[in-house]
Design an enzyme around this catalytic site. Structure first.
Site, PDB file in Angstrom:
ATOM      1  N   LYS A 188      13.051  35.441  37.293  1.00  0.00           N
ATOM      2  CA  LYS A 188      13.412  35.404  35.862  1.00  0.00           C
ATOM      3  C   LYS A 188      14.121  36.706  35.453  1.00  0.00           C
ATOM      4  CE  LYS A 188      13.616  33.791  31.633  1.00  0.00           C
ATOM      5  NZ  LYS A 188      13.413  34.669  30.572  1.00  0.00           N
ATOM      6  N   GLU A 195      22.222  36.821  32.763  1.00  0.00           N
ATOM      7  CA  GLU A 195      22.470  36.418  31.354  1.00  0.00           C
ATOM      8  C   GLU A 195      23.258  37.523  30.625  1.00  0.00           C
ATOM      9  OE1 GLU A 195      18.946  34.557  29.466  1.00  0.00           O
ATOM     10  OE2 GLU A 195      19.108  36.156  27.989  1.00  0.00           O
TER      11      GLU A 195
HETATM   12  N1  LIG Z   1      12.154  33.690  22.453  1.00  0.00           N
HETATM   13  C1  LIG Z   1      12.766  33.474  23.622  1.00  0.00           C
HETATM   14  O1  LIG Z   1      13.935  33.055  23.690  1.00  0.00           O
HETATM   15  C2  LIG Z   1      12.026  33.681  24.898  1.00  0.00           C
HETATM   16  C3  LIG Z   1      10.858  34.421  24.958  1.00  0.00           C
HETATM   17  N2  LIG Z   1      10.229  34.588  26.169  1.00  0.00           N
HETATM   18  C4  LIG Z   1       8.997  35.361  26.265  1.00  0.00           C
HETATM   19  O2  LIG Z   1       7.910  34.568  25.809  1.00  0.00           O
HETATM   20  C5  LIG Z   1       6.917  35.385  25.185  1.00  0.00           C
HETATM   21  C6  LIG Z   1       6.691  34.903  23.776  1.00  0.00           C
HETATM   22  O3  LIG Z   1       7.923  34.971  23.097  1.00  0.00           O
HETATM   23  P1  LIG Z   1       8.130  34.335  21.653  1.00  0.00           P
HETATM   24  O4  LIG Z   1       7.394  33.047  21.539  1.00  0.00           O
HETATM   25  O5  LIG Z   1       9.588  34.368  21.416  1.00  0.00           O
HETATM   26  O6  LIG Z   1       7.400  35.443  20.752  1.00  0.00           O
HETATM   27  P2  LIG Z   1       6.873  35.289  19.255  1.00  0.00           P
HETATM   28  O7  LIG Z   1       6.820  36.653  18.719  1.00  0.00           O
HETATM   29  O8  LIG Z   1       7.671  34.250  18.542  1.00  0.00           O
HETATM   30  O9  LIG Z   1       5.386  34.720  19.447  1.00  0.00           O
HETATM   31  C7  LIG Z   1       4.343  35.477  19.989  1.00  0.00           C
HETATM   32  C8  LIG Z   1       3.028  34.903  19.456  1.00  0.00           C
HETATM   33  O10 LIG Z   1       1.952  35.594  20.073  1.00  0.00           O
HETATM   34  C9  LIG Z   1       0.951  35.770  19.082  1.00  0.00           C
HETATM   35  N3  LIG Z   1       0.052  36.845  19.477  1.00  0.00           N
HETATM   36  C10 LIG Z   1       0.279  38.178  19.432  1.00  0.00           C
HETATM   37  N4  LIG Z   1      -0.791  38.853  19.883  1.00  0.00           N
HETATM   38  C11 LIG Z   1      -1.717  37.916  20.222  1.00  0.00           C
HETATM   39  C12 LIG Z   1      -3.040  37.993  20.738  1.00  0.00           C
HETATM   40  N5  LIG Z   1      -3.610  39.169  21.012  1.00  0.00           N
HETATM   41  N6  LIG Z   1      -3.696  36.845  20.949  1.00  0.00           N
HETATM   42  C13 LIG Z   1      -3.127  35.656  20.662  1.00  0.00           C
HETATM   43  N7  LIG Z   1      -1.877  35.519  20.174  1.00  0.00           N
HETATM   44  C14 LIG Z   1      -1.185  36.641  19.955  1.00  0.00           C
HETATM   45  C15 LIG Z   1       1.732  36.064  17.810  1.00  0.00           C
HETATM   46  O11 LIG Z   1       0.936  35.866  16.648  1.00  0.00           O
HETATM   47  C16 LIG Z   1       2.878  35.069  17.945  1.00  0.00           C
HETATM   48  O12 LIG Z   1       2.580  33.822  17.359  1.00  0.00           O
HETATM   49  C17 LIG Z   1       7.460  36.822  25.260  1.00  0.00           C
HETATM   50  O13 LIG Z   1       6.914  37.452  26.382  1.00  0.00           O
HETATM   51  C18 LIG Z   1       8.957  36.622  25.410  1.00  0.00           C
HETATM   52  O14 LIG Z   1       9.578  37.693  26.048  1.00  0.00           O
HETATM   53  C19 LIG Z   1      10.676  34.010  27.311  1.00  0.00           C
HETATM   54  C20 LIG Z   1      11.821  33.272  27.296  1.00  0.00           C
HETATM   55  C21 LIG Z   1      12.608  33.069  26.119  1.00  0.00           C
HETATM   56  O1  LIG Z   2      14.338  35.417  28.212  1.00  0.00           O
HETATM   57  C1  LIG Z   2      15.068  35.201  27.277  1.00  0.00           C
HETATM   58  C2  LIG Z   2      16.253  34.329  27.407  1.00  0.00           C
HETATM   59  O2  LIG Z   2      16.421  33.906  28.724  1.00  0.00           O
HETATM   60  C3  LIG Z   2      14.738  35.867  25.975  1.00  0.00           C
HETATM   61  O3  LIG Z   2      15.454  35.337  24.889  1.00  0.00           O
HETATM   62  C4  LIG Z   2      14.940  37.352  26.103  1.00  0.00           C
HETATM   63  O4  LIG Z   2      14.420  37.987  24.943  1.00  0.00           O
HETATM   64  C5  LIG Z   2      16.407  37.724  26.281  1.00  0.00           C
HETATM   65  O5  LIG Z   2      16.524  39.035  26.767  1.00  0.00           O
HETATM   66  P1  LIG Z   2      16.963  40.264  25.829  1.00  0.00           P
HETATM   67  O6  LIG Z   2      15.979  40.249  24.659  1.00  0.00           O
HETATM   68  O7  LIG Z   2      16.812  41.472  26.691  1.00  0.00           O
HETATM   69  O8  LIG Z   2      18.375  39.998  25.372  1.00  0.00           O
END
Ligand SMILES: NC(=O)C1=CN([C@@H]2O[C@H](COP(=O)(O)OP(=O)(O)OC[C@H]3O[C@@H](n4cnc5c(N)ncnc54)[C@H](O)[C@@H]3O)[C@@H](O)[C@H]2O)C=CC1
Ligand SMILES: O=C(CO)[C@H](O)[C@H](O)COP(=O)(O)O
Length: 351
Positions: A188, A195
Site C-alpha cells: 500500500k 499515486e
Molecule cells: N480517507 C481515505 O481516502 C483513506 C484513508 N485511509 C486510512 O484509513 C484510516 C481511517 O481514515 P478515515 O476514515 O479517512 O479517517 P476519519 O478521520 O474519517 O475517521 C477516523 C475515525 O476514527 C475514530 N476514532 C478516533 N480515535 C478513536 C479511538 N480511540 N477509538 C475508536 N474510534 C476512534 C474517529 O472518531 C473517526 O470516526 C486512516 O488510517 C487513513 O489513513 C486509507 C485509505 C484511504
Molecule cells: O490512501 C489514500 C489514498 O490511496 C489516502 O487518501 C491517503 O490519505 C492519501 O495519501 P496523502 O494523504 O499522503 O495524499
C-alpha cells in the site's frame, strides 16, 4: 461472518455498510457516539467501549481498526487487551509497515493474530469496492477471506487479463495476500508513492497547458525574467477542463485519477478556494526511505514527494538563498515579497 469495526469515519463506516449489504454481521465502535448510532440505525450492533465490543463477539473474534494512522498504536493496544488467544486484529489504516512488523511480533507472543490490510478506494469504496493488500499468516488470511471478498471490488466489468483462464484468483477480485506481516502495508505504501507520481504528472501537464497562452501574457513578465523568445508559438487558450474530459476517452493516460481531475475541474474550472498547498500523510516519505534503504532509484516518486514539500513553501529559504547569491554575484535584484504577491494575483485574475 461476524466482524467488529473500530473507527467509523469516512472509511470504516462505508466498509461496514458494504459488509452488511452482503449479509455479514457487524459490531461497531467509535469514540464518536453519533457515528455508532448512525450505523446501529442501519442494522449494526453498537458498542460503547472496546470491552463492550469484545463481549459482543463470538470466538474467533475478528476486529478491524480503521482509525487515523497516528492513533493505530494506542488503539491496537486497547483492543488487544480485550482479545483472547486465537483472535484476529486487523489494521486497515495507512500505517507504516515497520509498525506492523513490530506489532505483529508482540501480539504473536500473546497468541493474537495481527493482519495488516492496505486499503485503497477512498470515499468511493462503498460502491466501487476497496482494493485490499494483505499481510499476515496463511491461517489468519484464510479465516478473514469471506470479508475480504465482500469488501473488495470483485471482478466487476474489468476484462480478464489475456492468458488468465480458469477460476478467478483473489487478485482478480481485488484482494491479495501479499506476504507476512507488514507486506500488505508495504504494498500500500508503494501504491501511494505511485499515486503521488501520477497525480504530480497530471497536475504538471495541466499546468503547462494552462500556460500555453504565455505569449499573450508576455507583457506581464518582469524585466528580470528571460523573455519568451517566440511568443507566437504560445498563443493557445487551452481549456484544461475540456482537455481533462477529453483525455478520459480512449487516451493512453485515461485513469481514475484523471476522471477525478475532470470532475474537479468541471465543478470549479479555476480551482478557486484551493491554496495549492499539498499535504502528505507519510506514505510517500516511507516509499522514498525504503527505496534509499534498498538502493532502488525512484526519481519520479521522490520528485513528486518533494513537489508537495515545495507547495508548502518548504523551499522558501532555498529560493531566498538563490536570490541572495544572484544579488551578490550579479547585482540582480528580485521583486520584493509584496510585489511578488501582486504579480501572482495579476496572473490569477488573468486566468
Ligand atoms: N480517507 C481515505 O481516502 C483513506 C484513508 N485511509 C486510512 O484509513 C484510516 C481511517 O481514515 P478515515 O476514515 O479517512 O479517517 P476519519 O478521520 O474519517 O475517521 C477516523 C475515525 O476514527 C475514530 N476514532 C478516533 N480515535 C478513536 C479511538 N480511540 N477509538 C475508536 N474510534 C476512534 C474517529 O472518531 C473517526 O470516526 C486512516 O488510517 C487513513 O489513513 C486509507 C485509505 C484511504
Ligand atoms: O490512501 C489514500 C489514498 O490511496 C489516502 O487518501 C491517503 O490519505 C492519501 O495519501 P496523502 O494523504 O499522503 O495524499
Amino acid at each position: 461472518m461476524q466482524l467488529a469495526m473500530v473507527g467509523l469515519g469516512r472509511m470504516g463506516a462505508n466498509i461496514v455498510r458494504r459488509l452488511m449489504r452482503d449479509g455479514h454481521d457487524c459490531v461497531v465502535y467509535d469514540v464518536n457516539a453519533d457515528a455508532v448510532a448512525a450505523l446501529v440505525a442501519e442494522g449494526a450492533v453498537g458498542a460503547d467501549s472496546v470491552a463492550d465490543l469484545a463481549a459482543k463477539l463470538e470466538p474467533t473474534r475478528v476486529v478491524w481498526m480503521m482509525v487515523p494512522a497516528s492513533l493505530t498504536g494506542s488503539v491496537a493496544e486497547e483492543v488487544a487487551a480485550v482479545l483472547d488467544k486465537g483472535d484476529i486484529l486487523i489494521d486497515g489504516g495507512n500505517s507504516n509497515y515497520r509498525d506492523d512488523v513490530r506489532r505483529a511480533a508482540a501480539l504473536r507472543e500473546r497468541g493474537i493474530e495481527y493482519v495488516d490490510v492496505g486499503t485503497s478506494g477512498g470515499v468511493f469504496g462503498l460502491e466501487r469496492g476497496y482494493c485490499l493488500m494483505v499481510g499476515g499468516s496463511d491461517t489468519a488470511f484464510a479465516h478473514i477471506e469471506p470479508v475480504l471478498r465482500t469488501i473488495a471490488p470483485g471482478v466487476g466489468e474489468i476484462e480478464r487479463t489475456p492468458g488468465r483462464d480458469g477460476d478467478l484468483t483473489p487478485e482478480e477480485q481485488g484482494y491479495l495476500h501479499c506476504g507476512p506481516s507488514g507486506a500488505g502495508h508495504f504494498v500500500k505504501m508503494v501504491h501511494n508513492g505511485i499515486e503521488y507520481g501520477i497525480m504530480a504528472s497530471i497536475a504538471e501537464g495541466l499546468n503547462l497547458l494552462d500556460n500555453a497562452d504565455a505569449g499573450v501574457r508576455e507583457a506581464e513578465h518582469s524585466a528580470e525574467i528571460a523573455p519568451l523568445e517566440e511568443p507566437e508559438f504560445y498563443q493557445f487558450p487551452i481549456d484544461t477542463e475540456k482537455v481533462s474530459e477529453l483525455w478520459r476517452r480512449g487516451s493512453v493516460i485515461s485513469s481514475w485519477l484523471l476522471d477525478l481531475t475532470a470532475a474537479a475541474l468541471h465543478e470549479n474550472p479555476t480551482l478557486n478556494g484551493l491554496a495549492g498547498r499539498v499535504s502528505d500523510s507519510g506514505e510517500g516519505r516511507w516509499t522514498v526511505k525504503a527505496a534509499v534503504d534498498v538502493g532502488v532509484p525512484v526519481p519520479v516518486l521522490a520528485a513528486s514527494l518533494f513537489e508537495r514539500f515545495s507547495s508548502r513553501d518548504e523551499d522558501l529559504f532555498a529560493n531566498q538563498v538563490l536570490s541572495a547569491m544572484r544579488l551578490q554575484f550579479g547585482g540582480h535584484k528580485e521583486l520584493p515579497a509584496g510585489d511578488v504577491l501582486e504579480a501572482g494575483a495579476r496572473k490569477a485574475d488573468a486566468g
